[in-house]
Each structure stands twice: as C-alpha cells, then as structure tokens.
Design a protein around this motif. Structure first.
Motif, PDB file in Angstrom:
ATOM      1  N   ALA A 196      -0.410   0.192  -3.673  1.00  0.00           N
ATOM      2  CA  ALA A 196      -0.223  -0.671  -2.502  1.00  0.00           C
ATOM      3  C   ALA A 196       0.475   0.087  -1.372  1.00  0.00           C
ATOM      4  N   ALA A 213       5.959  -5.780   2.825  1.00  0.00           N
ATOM      5  CA  ALA A 213       4.745  -6.613   2.837  1.00  0.00           C
ATOM      6  C   ALA A 213       3.702  -6.077   1.864  1.00  0.00           C
ATOM      7  N   LYS A 265       4.843  -6.904  -1.715  1.00  0.00           N
ATOM      8  CA  LYS A 265       4.666  -8.332  -1.979  1.00  0.00           C
ATOM      9  C   LYS A 265       3.195  -8.690  -2.133  1.00  0.00           C
ATOM     10  N   GLU A 266       2.347  -8.063  -1.340  1.00  0.00           N
ATOM     11  CA  GLU A 266       0.917  -8.327  -1.438  1.00  0.00           C
ATOM     12  C   GLU A 266       0.366  -7.900  -2.805  1.00  0.00           C
TER      13      GLU A 266
END
Length: 66
Positions: free
Chosen positions: A22, A54, A57-58
């Motif tokens: 990520a 972000a 978390k995604e």
C-alpha cells in the motif's frame, strides 16, 4: 523524510506485506521497515504523513499517533 507509525491489526507476515504494498503504491521509492512484534513502521518517504496514513488505512489497518 523518516516517519514512524504505530500500525494496529497486523498479525502475520502477509499483513506486513500488505502494508508495504500500500505504501509503495503511494511512493514507489519509499524505504520501509516494519516490526511485526511491536507494530512500528519506519517509513522514509517524501509523501506527507496524511497520505501515508490514508494508504495504510485503505489497506485495512489502523494507525495511532506515537
């Protein structure tokens, strides 16, 4: 710049790889070290902290402040 994060919810090496993936999708030149035992991630990236959070978390993990 080097940034440290406390990542919650990682339970195995697959989780570590998911977080790394990520982050690398956000910054493919980032240098990442993650300690599964402590949940601490050290990320050397030019991306803002909010962008890295972000991305983590995604990927399905929570991040807390240190």
């Amino acid at each position: 710049m080097n940034q440290t994060f406390k990542i919650l919810g990682m339970t195995c090496e697959h989780c570590v790889q998911a977080v790394q993936k990520a982050i690398l999708q956000t910054d493919n030149t980032a240098k990442i070290q993650i300690d599964l035992g402590t949940g601490l991630a050290s990320i050397n990236s030019e991306q803002p902290r909010s962008t890295l959070i972000a991305a983590i978390k995604e990927a399905g993990y929570d991040v807390t402040s240190l």
